[in-house]
Scaffold this active site. Sequence first.
Site, short mmCIF file in Angstrom:
data_model
loop_
_atom_site.label_atom_id
_atom_site.label_comp_id
_atom_site.label_asym_id
_atom_site.label_seq_id
_atom_site.Cartn_x
_atom_site.Cartn_y
_atom_site.Cartn_z
N ASP A 150 49.31 31.34 42.27
CA ASP A 150 48.07 32.37 42.37
C ASP A 150 47.20 31.79 41.33
O ASP A 150 47.47 31.30 40.31
CB ASP A 150 48.48 33.75 42.26
CG ASP A 150 47.29 34.56 42.54
OD1 ASP A 150 46.90 34.62 43.77
OD2 ASP A 150 46.75 35.23 41.56
N HIS A 192 44.25 42.12 39.04
CA HIS A 192 44.75 40.96 39.34
C HIS A 192 44.93 40.06 38.26
O HIS A 192 44.25 39.88 37.31
CB HIS A 192 43.80 40.16 40.39
CG HIS A 192 43.75 40.87 41.77
ND1 HIS A 192 43.54 40.18 43.08
CD2 HIS A 192 43.65 42.18 42.15
CE1 HIS A 192 43.48 41.15 43.99
NE2 HIS A 192 43.52 42.28 43.52
N ASP A 201 50.75 38.08 39.98
CA ASP A 201 50.59 37.92 41.32
C ASP A 201 51.69 36.90 41.89
O ASP A 201 52.03 37.04 43.04
CB ASP A 201 49.06 37.86 41.62
CG ASP A 201 48.48 39.14 41.63
OD1 ASP A 201 48.71 40.08 41.04
OD2 ASP A 201 47.03 38.98 41.80
N HIS A 216 39.73 40.89 37.80
CA HIS A 216 40.98 40.22 37.24
C HIS A 216 40.77 40.83 35.89
O HIS A 216 41.50 40.62 35.15
CB HIS A 216 40.94 38.66 37.38
CG HIS A 216 39.60 38.17 37.23
ND1 HIS A 216 38.71 38.38 36.23
CD2 HIS A 216 38.93 37.32 38.01
CE1 HIS A 216 37.80 37.20 36.57
NE2 HIS A 216 37.90 36.74 37.55
N GLU A 271 31.42 41.30 39.59
CA GLU A 271 32.22 41.56 40.78
C GLU A 271 33.60 40.66 40.46
O GLU A 271 34.59 41.21 40.80
CB GLU A 271 31.50 40.93 42.24
CG GLU A 271 30.55 41.56 42.32
CD GLU A 271 29.09 40.91 41.74
OE1 GLU A 271 28.23 41.41 41.98
OE2 GLU A 271 29.38 39.87 40.95
#
Length: 229
Positions: free
Chosen positions: A7, A150, A155, A57, A52
């Site tokens: 990921d 995240h 992940d 994350h 954003e």
Amino acid sequence: MREIVFDTETTGLSFSSGDRMVEIGCIELINRVPTGASFHAYFNPQRAMPIEAFNVHGLSEVFLSDKPCFHERCEELLDFIGDSPLVAHNAGFDFGFLNGELGMCGRPHVHGERMIDTLSIARVKHPGAKHTLDALCTRYGIDLSQRTLHGALLDAQLLAQVYIELTGGRQITLGLAVEAESALLQPVQAPVRNTVRAARSFTISDAELERHAAFIAQMDQPLWGKAPS
């Protein structure tokens, strides 16, 4: 069979628009079983972090400012993934950034034939359902308690479990393991030997015959005494 589940985290949605990879996490599977081997790295994108992306994350410009650039760990990453198939969720996105970074380093792209997309697998296996990583983890009872933001390595670990479930690997592996363990726990038994016993002989005394005759004589019209009609 060796596979790499991976990921990425990025500064945005499009490498061609100037976004960069800021994190990658890779998990090694052998025959759909995690080996414990992994590769994880943060990268300095040498550009601003949009709010954003930061909200997804939590990787700030300050945190990434002292991290190596992608090209500094490129060879280490390529050594880890080797020529194994690469598993990702919405794999086209992650492959786009991976190949974009490799191209900037003058390295060949990872061929699309090596790509395994768990999103495509999930859409076929569970049509009409939600196919986000969170939704699939919930469907398969995979613990999400640590996923507040995240993170590429976390992940990838979660996705490895989802991929195993999507492909039936855990049930197959578990069944083989249980069968093997059961066989190991069985006590060793000596072979059963069939022995032939001699026929028993019974002797009836005269007194026993007389008692039997007296008992039969007391019966009123026994069935065996009737003449056939």
